[in-house]
Design an enzyme around this catalytic site. Structure first.
Site, PDB file in Angstrom:
ATOM      1  N   ASP A  28      26.305  26.655 -18.003  1.00  0.00           N
ATOM      2  CA  ASP A  28      25.563  27.898 -18.044  1.00  0.00           C
ATOM      3  C   ASP A  28      24.421  27.775 -17.029  1.00  0.00           C
ATOM      4  OD1 ASP A  28      24.353  30.340 -19.142  1.00  0.00           O
ATOM      5  OD2 ASP A  28      22.906  28.977 -20.066  1.00  0.00           O
ATOM      6  N   ASP A  84      21.096  30.251 -16.838  1.00  0.00           N
ATOM      7  CA  ASP A  84      19.764  30.586 -17.316  1.00  0.00           C
ATOM      8  C   ASP A  84      19.358  29.725 -18.508  1.00  0.00           C
ATOM      9  OD1 ASP A  84      18.934  33.576 -16.068  1.00  0.00           O
ATOM     10  OD2 ASP A  84      21.064  33.109 -16.059  1.00  0.00           O
TER      11      ASP A  84
END
EC number: 3.1.3.3
Length: 232
Positions: A26, A28
């Protein structure tokens, strides 16, 4: 006694790095220190409103990620591209250990995947900096230099949600000829759980409680490179 800052569940470390061929991340709050959409909203004076939706979605309190993203994007309509450039130049930083972990995995011959519910405006930069082999994220729609509040349809679809993250991990595994058990998935929010559940090793990084509980490894303190403590 297990180190409360580095929790393992379901296996006894160390693991062999050679057992893995792919690692999906991922972006953020995992590879980078911010939620980009919240920082864009700051430019529109809507940060508190947008951040509250982001937090609820990452905790799993809002189960429809696509709906939560559309709601947040609607609040960003009219924000100029210059605001995104400011976020990239002035606010985005890599989390501790991100570069070291990615470099170590690449040196071991592991393919890297960046799969994000965030935006290509930022993933292009992050992917280039970390040497990602595959990238999937959402494409913001601009008109006359400002955000329309919508997204651009891509060949795979419009919104990269949890299920799309899972599909991307499995697709990349198939492309390089490895099994999902030979993949590592690293995330912090509820929308990372589908891909984490499909991978052979799931890692929660400074994650929401629901994600920490379900991950095989939870890094609760320190940098991403702490994962290397578990891999030989």
């Amino acid at each position: 006694m297990q180190d409360p800052t580095l929790i393992t569940q379901g296996f006894t470390p160390p693991l062999l790095l050679s057992n893995f061929r792919l690692a999906a991340f991922d972006m953020d709050s995992t590879l980078i220190n911010i939620e980009c959409i919240d920082e864009i909203a700051d430019a529109a004076g809507r940060k508190a409103e947008v951040a509250a939706i982001t937090e609820a979605a990452m905790r799993g309190e809002i189960t429809d990620f696509k709906d939560s993203l559309r709601r947040r994007l609607a609040l960003l309509k009219g924000v100029p591209m210059s605001a995104l450039e400011g976020v990239l130049k002035e606010r985005l930083q890599f989390n501790p250990g991100a570069r070291a972990l990615c470099a170590a995995l690449k040196s071991a011959g592991i393919k890297l995947v960046l799969v994000s519910g965030g935006f290509t405006f930022f993933t292009r930069f992050v992917a280039a900096e970390l040497g990602m082999d595959f990238v999937r994220s959402n494409e913001l729609e601009f008109k006359d230099g400002v955000l329309t509040g919508g997204l651009v349809m891509q060949s795979w679809g419009e919104i990269c949600d949890g299920e799309e993250k899972r599909r991307m991990l499995l697709q990349c595994c198939a492309e390089i000829g490895c099994r999902p058990e030979q993949a590592i998935a690293v995330g912090d929010g509820a929308n990372d759980l589908p891909m984490m559940g499909a991978a052979g090793l799931s890692v929660a990084y400074h994650a929401k409680p629901k994600v920490r509980e379900q991950a095989m490894v939870a890094i609760n303190d320190g940098g991403l490179d702490r994962l290397l403590d578990l891999l030989n």
